[in-house]
Design a protein around this motif. Structure first.
Motif, short mmCIF file in Angstrom:
data_model
loop_
_atom_site.label_atom_id
_atom_site.label_comp_id
_atom_site.label_asym_id
_atom_site.label_seq_id
_atom_site.Cartn_x
_atom_site.Cartn_y
_atom_site.Cartn_z
N ALA A 441 51.32 -50.74 -47.20
CA ALA A 441 51.52 -51.61 -48.35
C ALA A 441 50.91 -52.99 -48.10
O ALA A 441 50.20 -53.54 -48.95
N ILE A 442 51.16 -53.53 -46.91
CA ILE A 442 50.63 -54.85 -46.57
C ILE A 442 49.10 -54.82 -46.55
O ILE A 442 48.42 -55.71 -47.07
N LYS A 443 48.52 -53.76 -45.98
CA LYS A 443 47.06 -53.63 -45.93
C LYS A 443 46.46 -53.60 -47.33
O LYS A 443 45.46 -54.27 -47.61
N ASP A 444 47.09 -52.82 -48.21
CA ASP A 444 46.56 -52.71 -49.58
C ASP A 444 46.67 -54.03 -50.33
O ASP A 444 45.75 -54.43 -51.06
N LEU A 445 47.79 -54.72 -50.17
CA LEU A 445 47.97 -55.99 -50.87
C LEU A 445 46.96 -57.03 -50.36
O LEU A 445 46.40 -57.79 -51.15
N LYS A 446 46.75 -57.05 -49.06
CA LYS A 446 45.75 -57.97 -48.50
C LYS A 446 44.35 -57.65 -49.02
O LYS A 446 43.57 -58.54 -49.35
N GLN A 447 44.03 -56.34 -49.11
CA GLN A 447 42.72 -55.93 -49.60
C GLN A 447 42.55 -56.29 -51.07
O GLN A 447 41.47 -56.69 -51.51
N ALA A 448 43.63 -56.17 -51.84
CA ALA A 448 43.58 -56.53 -53.26
C ALA A 448 43.26 -58.01 -53.42
O ALA A 448 42.45 -58.40 -54.27
N ILE A 449 43.90 -58.84 -52.61
CA ILE A 449 43.65 -60.29 -52.67
C ILE A 449 42.19 -60.59 -52.32
O ILE A 449 41.53 -61.41 -52.97
N LYS A 450 41.68 -59.90 -51.32
CA LYS A 450 40.30 -60.10 -50.88
C LYS A 450 39.30 -59.71 -51.97
O LYS A 450 38.31 -60.41 -52.21
N LEU A 451 39.56 -58.59 -52.65
CA LEU A 451 38.62 -58.07 -53.65
C LEU A 451 38.71 -58.78 -54.99
O LEU A 451 37.73 -58.80 -55.74
N ASP A 452 39.87 -59.35 -55.30
CA ASP A 452 40.07 -59.82 -56.67
C ASP A 452 39.33 -61.11 -56.99
O ASP A 452 39.37 -61.57 -58.11
N GLY A 453 38.65 -61.67 -56.03
CA GLY A 453 37.88 -62.87 -56.33
C GLY A 453 36.84 -62.64 -57.42
O GLY A 453 36.54 -63.55 -58.19
N SER A 454 36.33 -61.41 -57.52
CA SER A 454 35.32 -61.12 -58.53
C SER A 454 35.92 -60.45 -59.76
O SER A 454 35.22 -60.23 -60.74
N GLU A 455 37.20 -60.10 -59.72
CA GLU A 455 37.81 -59.40 -60.84
C GLU A 455 38.73 -60.29 -61.67
O GLU A 455 38.65 -60.33 -62.88
N GLY A 456 39.62 -60.98 -60.98
CA GLY A 456 40.53 -61.88 -61.69
C GLY A 456 41.62 -61.19 -62.49
O GLY A 456 42.17 -61.77 -63.41
N ARG A 457 41.96 -59.94 -62.15
CA ARG A 457 42.95 -59.21 -62.94
C ARG A 457 44.36 -59.39 -62.40
O ARG A 457 45.31 -59.17 -63.11
N ILE A 458 44.50 -59.73 -61.12
CA ILE A 458 45.84 -59.86 -60.55
C ILE A 458 46.17 -61.33 -60.31
O ILE A 458 45.27 -62.17 -60.16
N ASP A 459 47.44 -61.63 -60.28
CA ASP A 459 47.90 -62.99 -60.01
C ASP A 459 47.88 -63.19 -58.49
O ASP A 459 48.77 -62.73 -57.78
N LEU A 460 46.85 -63.87 -58.00
CA LEU A 460 46.64 -63.97 -56.56
C LEU A 460 47.83 -64.62 -55.85
O LEU A 460 48.25 -64.16 -54.79
N ALA A 461 48.38 -65.68 -56.44
CA ALA A 461 49.50 -66.38 -55.80
C ALA A 461 50.73 -65.46 -55.71
O ALA A 461 51.42 -65.41 -54.69
N LYS A 462 50.96 -64.72 -56.78
CA LYS A 462 52.10 -63.80 -56.80
C LYS A 462 51.94 -62.70 -55.76
O LYS A 462 52.87 -62.39 -55.01
#
Length: 521
Positions: A441-462
């Motif tokens: 879970a931690i690995k996936d959440l970290k990867q999501a934060i890393k990738l979302d710089g170009s997507e902007g779909r998730i709330d990075l701070a949250k």
């Protein structure tokens, strides 16, 4: 000859699948036969279109596709009364009464000895009053109004000659009754027809331009209504522009939009495809193609329960195009004055509609069994399982989606949450393996934060806060050190496991142990 044999074999296979209800495979084979037929003569093309028509007409959701194929067959065989009769039947099924009347009438004129067109025409006309029939005919293009009213009004007041045998004519007969009862007088019809004869036929465009720019200017004028809106005129001018310059993506996009406005979505999608082939980062064409697929989904989604895989493909194709539009807009490829938030809203609304459909799991499971390469199908199936709290199946399908289309921040985020839910269910057990859920879970959440710089779909701070809370909870677990040590023994290259283990030793103020882990080769 060998090429034609190949076309015939594909058609035969398509027919076999159609007979046992495998519509997806039947359509795929029919389209392949059509592609092969384009390199051959008109007979092969006609046979391929006829097979596609037969596939589509047997499914109540494919009126537009069946009509499109009949139109192509009519281009190859314009005097075939059966094609007009069949198209009239499809228009009648769509409740497009005026179009159905014209096609049945045209079929009856082409072969007056056939009874089927008269019977079909009588069936429609008998349900209409003379005045309603007259008003209905006025809905047709000018050319088609002229054809019907010329025939219908002919001989209405001329006495029948001795021995003369008149062909049955339901429209003429209704107007004769109307003339007798004064509901719609013959003079009214003829007066209207006289005025009609003075007007140009909108689907016959006088070609006076010689350059692409002039054609485009005239086409845009027709489609925008600046000088009187004429979709037929716009289509004709756009086609002439394409003949002069077949490399202009904007022309294909605008032509697709003309067909979209006419609700001929299959043709619209075809031209949007051509635009994107020429210009792969054509944001507006992706968005328009998404809207066309969405329109097809809206047209069929209420027809059949449970839904078919083909119906869901319309919706999935729409979301794929909206998603691509989002990506291009976020990369500043805004070549259509689109609003990112509006596109994202369209995308998410349609995605929620798919996921919330009561048949989504069974239909997508069938779709994947037929074609396991569709990442979006796996993604939506994972979302459906997640919403049903079946986290094992959700994790499996998020994993399949990521294998086929790596790099989705949203898929990593949702799979991370699914792992977290699994961890929450088992974290108090003594089994060391339960730590794997939190670790993943931690690995996936970290990867999501890393990738979302170009997507902007998730709330990075949250998500960052969520990840840190989960990491803290994991590191406090009594099995964490043993689990991470086992991971490092099995996989010497898992840097993330080394990192977490070092953090645990730092939290315990065992800095030498932490340092020895971090400096390992």
């Amino acid at each position: 000859m060998l090429e034609r044999t190949r076309v015939d074999e594909l058609i035969k296979e398509s027919v076999s699948h159609r007979r046992v209800g495998h519509i997806t495979q039947a359509i795929a084979l029919a389209n392949e036969a059509l592609r092969e037929a384009f390199t051959l003569g008109q007979d092969a093309q006609y046979a391929a279109y006829e097979n596609l028509y037969e596939v589509h007409r047997r499914e109540n959701i494919y009126y537009d596709e069946a009509i499109y194929n009949l139109n192509k067959m009519l281009e190859l065989s314009p005097k075939n009364w059966i094609l007009y009769n069949n198209r009239g039947f499809l228009y009648q099924g769509q409740q497009k009464t005026a179009k159905a009347i014209f096609d049945y009438y045209q079929a009856s004129v082409l072969d007056p000895n056939q009874t089927a067109p008269y019977e079909n025409l009588s069936d429609i006309v008998s349900d209409l009053s003379p005045s309603t029939l007259f008003d209905t005919i006025k809905e047709l293009p000018i050319k088609e109004q002229k054809i019907i009213l010329r025939h219908a009004s002919a001989n209405m007041q001329r006495p029948k000659q001795r021995g003369e045998k008149q062909q049955p004519n339901p429209i003429r007969d209704v107007f004769i009754r109307a003339a007798i009862w004064s509901t719609v007088k013959i003079d009214t019809i003829r007066s209207y027809l006289d005025e009609l004869e003075k007007q140009p036929e909108t689907d016959q465009i006088e070609i006076v331009s010689t350059t692409v720019e002039e054609y485009l200017e005239k086409a845009i004028s027709c489609s925008s209504g600046i000088f009187g809106k004429s979709e037929a005129g716009a289509i004709s001018y756009f086609n002439h522009a394409i003949r002069l310059d077949p490399t202009n993506a904007e022309t294909y996009n605008l032509l697709g939009s003309c067909y979209y406005d006419k609700a001929v979505y299959t043709e619209a999608i075809y031209y949007y495809d051509r635009a994107i082939e020429i210009k792969p980062k054509f944001t507006m064409a992706y968005y328009n193609r998404g809207k066309a697929y969405q329109a097809r989904w809206n047209a069929v989604k209420e027809i059949a329960i449970p839904h078919t895989t083909e119906q869901f493909r319309f919706a999935i194709e729409a979301t794929i195009n909206f998603r691509k539009t989002e990506q291009l807009l976020s990369q500043a490829w805004n070549n259509g004055e689109l609003n990112l938030e509006k596109v994202r809203k369209d995308h998410m609304h349609l995605a929620d509609e798919i996921i919330d459909n009561p048949n989504v799991i069974s239909v997508l499971t069938e779709m994947i069994s037929q074609d396991n390469s569709d990442a979006r199908a796996h993604h939506y199936l994972a979302e459906a399982y997640f919403n049903n709290a079946d986290y094992d199946m959700a994790i499996h399908h998020y994993e399949e989606a990521l294998k086929k289309a790596p790099g989705s921040a949203w898929a990593h985020y949702k799979r991370g949450v699914a792992y977290q839910r699994k961890w929450k269910q088992v974290k108090d057990s003594a089994d060391i393996n339960q730590c794997e859920f939190a670790f993943n879970a931690i690995k996936d959440l970290k990867q999501a934060i890393k990738l979302d710089g170009s997507e902007g779909r998730i709330d990075l701070a949250k998500v960052q806060g969520y990840s840190e809370t989960l990491a803290k909870e994991f590191k406090a677990n009594s099995n964490a050190i043993q689990f991470l040590s086992t991971v490092n023994t099995l996989n010497q290259r898992d840097a993330f496991a080394y990192h977490l283990l070092a953090e645990i030793y730092c939290d315990k103020q065992k800095y030498y142990r932490a340092l020895s882990i971090l400096i390992k080769p």
